[in-house]
Every structure is written in structure tokens, then in C-alpha cells.
Design a protein around this motif. Structure first.
Motif, PDB file in Angstrom:
ATOM      1  N   PHE A 116      67.190  -0.999 -46.295  1.00 29.57           N
ATOM      2  CA  PHE A 116      68.135  -1.781 -45.500  1.00 29.57           C
ATOM      3  C   PHE A 116      68.885  -2.803 -46.342  1.00 29.57           C
ATOM      4  O   PHE A 116      69.554  -3.701 -45.818  1.00 29.57           O
ATOM      5  CB  PHE A 116      67.425  -2.457 -44.322  1.00 29.57           C
ATOM      6  CG  PHE A 116      67.276  -1.540 -43.140  1.00 29.57           C
ATOM      7  CD1 PHE A 116      68.348  -1.271 -42.305  1.00 29.57           C
ATOM      8  CD2 PHE A 116      66.075  -0.904 -42.881  1.00 29.57           C
ATOM      9  CE1 PHE A 116      68.215  -0.403 -41.232  1.00 29.57           C
ATOM     10  CE2 PHE A 116      65.936  -0.034 -41.810  1.00 29.57           C
ATOM     11  CZ  PHE A 116      67.010   0.219 -40.973  1.00 29.57           C
ATOM     12  N   GLU A 128      65.723   8.467 -36.440  1.00 29.38           N
ATOM     13  CA  GLU A 128      64.955   7.243 -36.604  1.00 29.38           C
ATOM     14  C   GLU A 128      65.062   6.814 -38.053  1.00 29.38           C
ATOM     15  O   GLU A 128      64.177   6.202 -38.617  1.00 29.38           O
ATOM     16  CB  GLU A 128      63.509   7.487 -36.180  1.00 29.38           C
ATOM     17  CG  GLU A 128      63.433   7.838 -34.706  1.00 29.38           C
ATOM     18  CD  GLU A 128      62.024   7.959 -34.179  1.00 29.38           C
ATOM     19  OE1 GLU A 128      61.174   8.520 -34.893  1.00 29.38           O
ATOM     20  OE2 GLU A 128      61.768   7.498 -33.058  1.00 29.38           O
ATOM     21  N   GLY A 129      66.165   7.193 -38.666  1.00 29.18           N
ATOM     22  CA  GLY A 129      66.328   6.928 -40.082  1.00 29.18           C
ATOM     23  C   GLY A 129      67.086   5.640 -40.327  1.00 29.18           C
ATOM     24  O   GLY A 129      67.139   4.744 -39.489  1.00 29.18           O
ATOM     25  N   ALA A 189      63.247  12.540 -33.758  1.00 27.96           N
ATOM     26  CA  ALA A 189      63.623  11.626 -32.677  1.00 27.96           C
ATOM     27  C   ALA A 189      63.704  12.349 -31.338  1.00 27.96           C
ATOM     28  O   ALA A 189      63.963  11.717 -30.323  1.00 27.96           O
ATOM     29  CB  ALA A 189      64.953  10.968 -33.000  1.00 27.96           C
ATOM     30  N   ASN A 198      64.278  14.554 -24.714  1.00 29.83           N
ATOM     31  CA  ASN A 198      63.058  13.749 -24.835  1.00 29.83           C
ATOM     32  C   ASN A 198      62.385  13.511 -23.494  1.00 29.83           C
ATOM     33  O   ASN A 198      61.177  13.639 -23.362  1.00 29.83           O
ATOM     34  CB  ASN A 198      63.425  12.375 -25.421  1.00 29.83           C
ATOM     35  CG  ASN A 198      63.090  12.291 -26.888  1.00 29.83           C
ATOM     36  OD1 ASN A 198      62.121  12.899 -27.338  1.00 29.83           O
ATOM     37  ND2 ASN A 198      63.857  11.520 -27.617  1.00 29.83           N
ATOM     38  N   CYS A 201      71.075   3.058 -32.841  1.00 33.65           N
ATOM     39  CA  CYS A 201      70.042   3.956 -33.331  1.00 33.65           C
ATOM     40  C   CYS A 201      69.463   4.726 -32.159  1.00 33.65           C
ATOM     41  O   CYS A 201      68.750   4.155 -31.347  1.00 33.65           O
ATOM     42  CB  CYS A 201      68.965   3.154 -34.042  1.00 33.65           C
ATOM     43  SG  CYS A 201      67.801   4.161 -34.930  1.00 33.65           S
ATOM     44  N   LEU A 202      69.800   5.989 -32.079  1.00 33.29           N
ATOM     45  CA  LEU A 202      69.235   6.948 -31.134  1.00 33.29           C
ATOM     46  C   LEU A 202      69.509   6.664 -29.659  1.00 33.29           C
ATOM     47  O   LEU A 202      69.909   7.526 -28.920  1.00 33.29           O
ATOM     48  CB  LEU A 202      67.721   7.079 -31.362  1.00 33.29           C
ATOM     49  CG  LEU A 202      67.015   8.156 -30.546  1.00 33.29           C
ATOM     50  CD1 LEU A 202      67.531   9.537 -30.900  1.00 33.29           C
ATOM     51  CD2 LEU A 202      65.514   8.112 -30.778  1.00 33.29           C
ATOM     52  N   ILE A 203      69.274   5.421 -29.250  1.00 34.43           N
ATOM     53  CA  ILE A 203      69.411   5.102 -27.829  1.00 34.43           C
ATOM     54  C   ILE A 203      70.901   5.020 -27.481  1.00 34.43           C
ATOM     55  O   ILE A 203      71.664   4.344 -28.173  1.00 34.43           O
ATOM     56  CB  ILE A 203      68.671   3.791 -27.519  1.00 34.43           C
ATOM     57  CG1 ILE A 203      67.169   4.050 -27.717  1.00 34.43           C
ATOM     58  CG2 ILE A 203      68.981   3.286 -26.124  1.00 34.43           C
ATOM     59  CD1 ILE A 203      66.279   2.874 -27.613  1.00 34.43           C
ATOM     60  N   THR A 206      62.765   1.402 -37.165  1.00 31.63           N
ATOM     61  CA  THR A 206      63.798   2.063 -36.349  1.00 31.63           C
ATOM     62  C   THR A 206      63.241   3.229 -35.517  1.00 31.63           C
ATOM     63  O   THR A 206      63.988   4.065 -35.038  1.00 31.63           O
ATOM     64  CB  THR A 206      64.928   2.611 -37.250  1.00 31.63           C
ATOM     65  OG1 THR A 206      64.345   3.502 -38.211  1.00 31.63           O
ATOM     66  CG2 THR A 206      65.662   1.508 -37.964  1.00 31.63           C
ATOM     67  N   HIS A 207      61.927   3.289 -35.363  1.00 35.16           N
ATOM     68  CA  HIS A 207      61.320   4.396 -34.593  1.00 35.16           C
ATOM     69  C   HIS A 207      61.411   4.088 -33.101  1.00 35.16           C
ATOM     70  O   HIS A 207      60.568   3.391 -32.556  1.00 35.16           O
ATOM     71  CB  HIS A 207      59.880   4.611 -35.017  1.00 35.16           C
ATOM     72  CG  HIS A 207      59.735   5.034 -36.445  1.00 35.16           C
ATOM     73  ND1 HIS A 207      59.765   4.142 -37.476  1.00 35.16           N
ATOM     74  CD2 HIS A 207      59.593   6.257 -37.007  1.00 35.16           C
ATOM     75  CE1 HIS A 207      59.636   4.796 -38.626  1.00 35.16           C
ATOM     76  NE2 HIS A 207      59.535   6.090 -38.373  1.00 35.16           N
ATOM     77  N   VAL A 208      62.431   4.619 -32.466  1.00 33.98           N
ATOM     78  CA  VAL A 208      62.695   4.254 -31.074  1.00 33.98           C
ATOM     79  C   VAL A 208      62.486   5.398 -30.088  1.00 33.98           C
ATOM     80  O   VAL A 208      62.759   5.253 -28.912  1.00 33.98           O
ATOM     81  CB  VAL A 208      64.133   3.698 -30.893  1.00 33.98           C
ATOM     82  CG1 VAL A 208      64.279   2.352 -31.573  1.00 33.98           C
ATOM     83  CG2 VAL A 208      65.160   4.660 -31.431  1.00 33.98           C
ATOM     84  N   ARG A 209      61.998   6.535 -30.588  1.00 35.55           N
ATOM     85  CA  ARG A 209      61.816   7.661 -29.674  1.00 35.55           C
ATOM     86  C   ARG A 209      60.908   7.282 -28.502  1.00 35.55           C
ATOM     87  O   ARG A 209      61.221   7.556 -27.344  1.00 35.55           O
ATOM     88  CB  ARG A 209      61.214   8.840 -30.434  1.00 35.55           C
ATOM     89  CG  ARG A 209      61.054  10.063 -29.573  1.00 35.55           C
ATOM     90  CD  ARG A 209      60.379  11.171 -30.340  1.00 35.55           C
ATOM     91  NE  ARG A 209      60.368  12.408 -29.590  1.00 35.55           N
ATOM     92  CZ  ARG A 209      59.848  13.535 -30.038  1.00 35.55           C
ATOM     93  NH1 ARG A 209      59.309  13.581 -31.238  1.00 35.55           N
ATOM     94  NH2 ARG A 209      59.862  14.620 -29.310  1.00 35.55           N
TER      95      ARG A 209
END
Lengths: 554, 139
Positions: free
Chosen positions: A109, A192-193, A233, A436, A544-546, B18-21
């Protein structure tokens, strides 16, 4: 706990009527199911367009490399782990000694190890990468030439800049550097990277590295689309392949706009896929993805050389499918996934360690994972013939279905204006979220079974022991902080400021960045100095993802 | 709007994890189970998490942690809740949490900890049981 469906009437249980990604399947397949498939047009020989059966012809189709992702603690601890695993046969697909080097989240980061805000992540998921000193320590006793260096870094490729600077310092021609980097930050927002900058800025940084390697480093792969991170993810198999291809399309277009030649660019592109537990679906995914990509490279991008239509696939078996319950069972899961990847024609294979749900791997679990691949390679005989499942009514049918699903997504994303547009609209994130949530309901209802998770759960006291890899991030933070202090005191800070000013000017305009980053590495600039400039000029992105519209507050 | 107040849960990610699953699934599943969820976004600190929890008047903070550091984070969050007179907010931790850390977390005042691969239904049942037995709250 609710039990899964029982097989009372002799009918197959409901969950087996669909692949894990939702493709409907029948109990039996016959020639009728593939009567529309023409061998030459739809399947082809191994090593020939459309590469469904693999990118190598004949015996070459059975070679696969094993390059585990590794790294932890201090740079010298990672150096020891690399040397240890090299003894057990870590190698690239071409048979060169090789490794895949991570870095910790603090470095990834863009912060230095002595930043107190991020101290507790120093050395946790990889070694720190503050300055060229750390990369030199990682390479201690490992030759620069003749080794395939997996220097995994995101855009911008600061670690790669270190390697180039080290080559320059040692008088080794840059073109002799062999290896690979990730250089994909566009999958971070759907996985999730790691990604730090807005998507368009990420694309610019990705293209910058690709421009540099096409000019100076012919044997360095420099864009490895992180389909692995989106799959972990929660993507389905077809989403994983389609989103990766859409990402790469965006990257290729960016490179072409920058004036790169498609046939010079293509050898630098690779795909990093996961492999999950639905055995045949995964095999079909790899075959179908290769075919779709070949078609895109030939027809859309008009690559002239046939070898540039090939999709090189590196696989890491899934970590998120390895639960904490019955950890030893994870050896079996990873073994099946590895078989599936090999049947699917992966060029590179990285078997995930059994203790994934607990901690970073121990030396023993890392060796066990590597040697699992060696058992498959040397004892099972499945590597003796290219694409041995070809011609199976079921596999060919499923490959075709997978291909349709992949194209459906690619066409949708094209219609939205491409990968970045689909990302900015939240479309990709919403598709993954839907997959998911469906999967979570299927686990709760027992429609899908994971042994130990929703059926056959262990009694607490029966749980098998697994050694947990203990780390001490605060100690690593302290040692690295002392080194950084010393570095800042001893380096030529006039030169540092000069290079950083030059870098800032290039970032603010549209200058090439990698050549300046190499000079910055030589001048002992630190990660926070380089990334600080990027953050200031390019801005930050925290998606991020969401899906963005799910945020109640940011 | 029914007269009965819905349970409110803050889903939080801290630091560089950042693991949001997991929490992306819980966001939907808790909502489907009639609860209100609020997501902090990434890169939060104990300070921003507690401030958000108080401002949003939540009943639970669900801290998701996959990169270690959960003990330090939990300790600080609980300290801050006490400092701000918000002990009524329960802290729950989930993610890559080794079972051996459970006693430490509970001793700090963490209401419950969940292992990786915990089913969403287990988490939902836990919240329902907590609401049904308000005596257990804030003890």
C-alpha cells in the motif's frame, strides 16, 4: 445443523444437477451432446488455434512449472525460505529455478515499515519492500541471471524497478532479466487484492511498465491479470475467466493507444487463475478461456503471429476452499484442484498450503504443498499426454457451455464501454456479490456441502492439530525502522530529492515512469517517497469488491 | 416503519486488510434476516470505527480481520467504547481468527469470535439469541 438432500429415490441429489457456477448438467453425456462441434474449428490440436487443448503441441503440453507465492518476515528470512524451497524443485514452466515473491501489505500500500500506523502488518503477508536494500537482501546468494524471478508487485512496479537497478549495478544487461510481475491493479477493486489509485490511473501505470518491458526486457512477463483475487472474493468460474479477459482487453487497448505493437506486447501477457473444487467445471474453464482469448487476440487485436494468440495460464489452487476444520483434509482438496488445473492445461501451478485458514505457511506446509505437485508430476503419469480429457462428451460439452457464459459477460462488458466502465458502474461487484450470497444460502441450506463446514462438523475436541506459523510484526517493524533510519542518514539526500522531483514532474505530465523509478531505486529512495508522490498527484481509490452503492458511509 | 427498532450492526474493516468477502455476504444476509447493516469502508482505525458506531447508534460492531492484529484492534476498540460511555455496544470478531486466541479476546470483553468458514446462519442465530436475552447484554 440442517443436512444436505438425501438420495432416497435413486435420483442424483439436486446439487449435482448444476456445476458450482450454475451450469445445468445431466447424469450422462453422449455423442448427441457434442454433435455440433467440429474438431478442427472448435477444439483443434494441442498447440494450434484456437488452443482449447493447450498452448503447446505434443510433449511440451505436459510441462508445468511450480512457483509458490512466498515471503514473510525480514528480507533475509524470505531469502532463506526461497533457498529452502529451491532445493525441492521450485521452477518456472521452462524449467528455470524460480520463486514468486510477495511483499507485506504495508509496502504494497505504499508505506514504509517505520510508519507507526501500519506497524502491525510489517512482514506479515510477505517481506517488506522499502528500498533496493531489501530486494538485495532477498536476492543474497541467488543468481540474477538464469533464475526466473517472480517479483510480484502491483502497478507501479517498484519491486521490478529494484531488480532492474540491481542488474544495472552489477553490469548485467537488462534484457537478460527473466521473470514476471503482477502489474495488475485493475482486479483489486473486484477482488481482495491491492489497488491504490483510481482505475484510469492504474491503467496508465500498468501500460507504463508494459511499454518499458517491450522495449528493454523481452523475457519478462509484465501483466498477470489477478483473476485469482476476484475468484477468491467469490466469482463463479465463468465470471473469473470473463472478468480477467475483459481486464486484459482494457490493458491491451491502453497499450495500443500508447503506440505499442500487439505482437511485441503479447509475449508479456499472462493470466493468473484460481482452481476450485468442482473438478470438470475448472477443466472446462481453462479450456474455454484459452479459446476465447485466442479468438480475441486474433480477430479483435489482429495479432499476426500465431504464438501470440496463446493464453498463458498460471494457477494457484484456492485458499478460501481450505477451511480450518480438519486441516489435513486440505491436502486432499488441493491435490484434486491441482489435478484439475493440469487437466485444464495450466502452464504454471502453485499448490496452496494446508494451513491457509490459520496463518502464513510454515516451512513444512510449504514443502508439503510443493512436493504434492511433484507426486502428481512423477508418480501419477497424468502428465504424459497433452489434454487427455479431450473428446470426452461431457468435457467438450461443458467447455462449450463455459465458453458461451464467458462470451455473454464479455459482450455485456463491451456494451458498457469496457472493463473500467463496468467497474465504475458497480456492475462487476454486484455480479460477484450475487454469486456470493447465493453460495452462502446454498451452504446454509445444505444444497452445497463442504465437509467439516456444513456437514460432518468436528466436535471441538476432535480437531486435528496444525502447527501455526507465529510471526512477530512489531519486532520486524522495529528492525526495519532502524535500517530505514540508517539508510536515510547515509544516502545522498540531494540526489534523492533530485530524482523525486523528476518523478513528480513525469507523474504530473504523461512522462514514462519506469526509467525514473529505476534511478530512484539506485538513489535509495523509499517506498513511501515514491507512492507519496503518486497518491498526491493521482488521488486514491478505496473501492474494494463491495458495490459502491452499498456503502452507507465511507 | 414498525414500532420495534431493528437491530443495527456496524461492519468494520481496519488497517490494510482488504478481505471483504465475508462481510459482503453478511451485509446482505443480516439485512435479509431483518437487521440493519452499516459498512465502514476499508482502512479504518479503532477511533473511526468507534466514532461511526456511536454516531450510527448500533448494537453491535462486527470487526472482520484476516491479516492478524485482531487482539490489538479489539483491545483498543473496547477501550474506546468504555472511554466514550458506549459499553452497551457489543464487539464481535470474525475472519482468520485462530481458536487459541478466543480466550484472550473474550477476556478483553469481545462478545463472540467466529472462525473462518462460519456459516452466515450461525452468525444470524447468534445475534437473534443476543436480542432474545437482553440480560446478557452489557454484563
Amino acid at each position: 445443523m440442517e443436512k444436505g438432500p438425501q438420495n432416497k429415490s435413486g435420483e442424483p441429489p439436486e446439487e449435482s444437477r448444476y456445476t458450482s457456477g450454475g451450469i445445468p448438467i445431466k447424469p450422462v453425456y453422449t455423442p448427441q451432446d457434442i454433435k455440433d462441434l467440429d474438431y478442427t474449428e472448435h477444439i483443434g490440436n494441442p498447440g494450434e488455434y484456437p488452443f482449447t487443448r493447450g498452448i503447446y503441441s505434443g510433449a511440451r503440453g505436459v510441462i508445468w512449472g511450480q512457483r509458490p507465492v512466498l515471503g514473510y518476515g525480514l528480507p533475509e528470512e524470505t531469502n532463506q525460505r526461497i533457498k529452502y524451497l529451491l532445493k525441492y524443485g521450485m521452477m518456472s514452466p521452462s524449467g528455470m529455478p524460480s520463486y514468486n515473491l510477495t511483499m507485506d501489505m504495508t509496502s504494497a500500500f505504499g508505506h514504509d515499515s517505520d510508519d507507526p500506523r501500519f506497524a502491525q502488518w510489517v512482514g506479515v503477508s510477505g517481506p517488506p519492500c522499502n528500498s533496493i536494500q531489501d530486494s538485495e537482501a532477498i536476492l543474497e546468494g541467488i543468481p540474477l541471471e538464469g533464475v526466473y524471478h517472480g517479483a510480484l508487485s502491483y502497478a507501479p512496479n517498484w519491486r521490478v524497478a529494484h531488480y532492474i537497478a540491481i542488474a544495472d549495478n552489477r553490469g548485467m544487461p537488462r534484457r537478460k532479466l527473466t521473470g514476471a510481475t503482477l502489474n495488475d491493479s485493475l482486479h483489486g477493486p473486484i477482488g481482495e487484492g491491492v489497488h491504490l489509485f483510481p482505475p484510469r490511473a492504474c491503467l496508465r501505470l500498468i501500460v507504463d511498465t508494459l511499454k518499458f518491458v517491450t522495449e528493454e526486457m523481452p523475457y519478462f512477463r509484465a501483466c498477470d491479470v489477478q483473476a485469482y483475487s476476484s475468484r477468491e472474493a467469490g466469482c463463479t468460474a465463468s465470471q473469473e475467466a470473463a472478468f480477467a479477459i475483459a481486464d486484459m482487453i482494457e490493458v491491451v487497448q491502453g497499450c495500443l493507444e500508447k503506440g505499442l505493437d500487439i505482437d511485441e506486447l503479447a509475449p508479456h501477457l499472462t493470466f493468473f487463475f484460481a482452481c476450485y473444487s468442482d473438478f470438470f467445471e475448472e477443466v472446462a474453464k481453462f479450456r474455454a478461456a484459452r479459446k476465447a482469448w485466442a479468438q480475441i487476440m486474433r480477430e479483435r487485436f489482429k495479432a499476426q503471429k500465431e504464438r501470440n494468440w496463446r493464453m498463458r495460464i498460471q494457477v494457484k489452487t484456492s485458499a478460501s476452499t481450505l477451511p480450518a476444520q480438519y486441516p489435513l483434509l486440505n491436502i486432499v482438496r488441493s491435490g484434486f484442484q491441482a489435478l484439475s488445473a493440469i487437466f485444464g492445461g495450466a502452464s504454471g501451478l502453485n499448490i496452496t498450503c494446508l494451513d491457509e485458514a490459520f496463518s502464513a505457511p510454515t516451512e513444512q506446509s510449504a514443502r508439503l504443498a510443493l512436493l504434492t505437485g511433484k507426486v502428481i508430476e512423477h508418480e501419477t503419469g497424468i502428465g504424459s499426454v497433452a489434454d487427455p480429457l479431450a473428446g470426452s462428451y461431457y468435457i467438450e460439452y461443458l467447455t462449450r457451455e463455459m465458453e458461451k457464459a464467458i462470451w455473454e459477460y464479455i459482450e455485456k462488458i463491451d456494451a458498457m464501454g469496457g472493463y473500467i466502465a463496468a467497474l465504475e458502474k458497480g456492475y462487476l461487484q454486484r455480479e460477484i456479490a450475487a454469486a456470493n450470497v447465493k453460495h452462502s444460502y446454498d451452504l446454509d441450506s445444505g444444497k452445497r456441502v463442504i465437509v467439516g463446514v456444513n456437514q460432518y462438523q468436528p466436535e471441538e475436541e476432535e480437531e486435528e492439530p496444525v502447527e501455526i506459523f507465529e510471526q512477530d510484526p512489531m519486532k520486524t517493524h522495529k528492525i526495519m525502522s532502524e535500517r530505514l533510519q540508517k539508510l536515510r542518514a547515509e544516502r545522498d539526500n540531494g540526489r534523492v530529492n533530485e530524482v523525486l522531483a523528476e518523478y513528480k514532474e513525469a507523474v504530473s505530465g504523461d512522462g514514462d515512469l519506469m526509467p525514473i523509478m529505476v534511478e530512484a531505486a539506485k538513489a535509495h529512495c523509499t517506498t513511501a517517497e515514491i507512492f507519496g508522490i503518486l497518491r498526491e498527484v493521482l488521488g486514491e481509490d478505496k473501492n474494494c469488491l463491495i458495490p459502491p452503492d452499498w456503502f452507507t458511509r465511507v | 416503519m414498525s414500532s420495534e427498532r431493528k437491530v443495527r450492526i456496524l461492519l468494520a474493516k481496519a488497517g490494510l486488510d482488504t478481505h471483504v468477502r465475508g462481510i459482503s455476504i453478511l451485509m446482505v444476509r443480516l439485512r435479509d434476516a431483518g437487521m440493519e447493516t452499516i459498512y465502514t469502508g476499508l482502512f479504518q482505525t479503532p477511533e473511526t470505527i468507534v466514532a461511526a458506531a456511536i454516531q450510527e447508534d448500533v448494537d453491535f460492531i462486527f470487526l472482520s480481520s484476516h491479516l492478524g492484529g485482531h487482539i490489538t484492534l479489539a483491545q483498543r476498540i473496547i477501550e474506546l467504547l468504555k472511554e466514550n460511555g458506549a459499553e452497551n455496544i457489543a464487539l464481535v470478531v470474525g475472519g482468520v481468527i485462530p481458536r487459541k486466541d478466543f480466550p484472550t479476546l473474550k477476556a478483553l470483553g469481545v462478545r463472540e469470535a467466529f472462525l473462518p468458514h462460519t456459516l452466515p446462519s450461525t452468525v444470524i442465530d447468534f445475534v437473534k439469541a443476543q436480542i432474545a436475552a437482553p440480560a446478557a447484554k452489557g454484563k
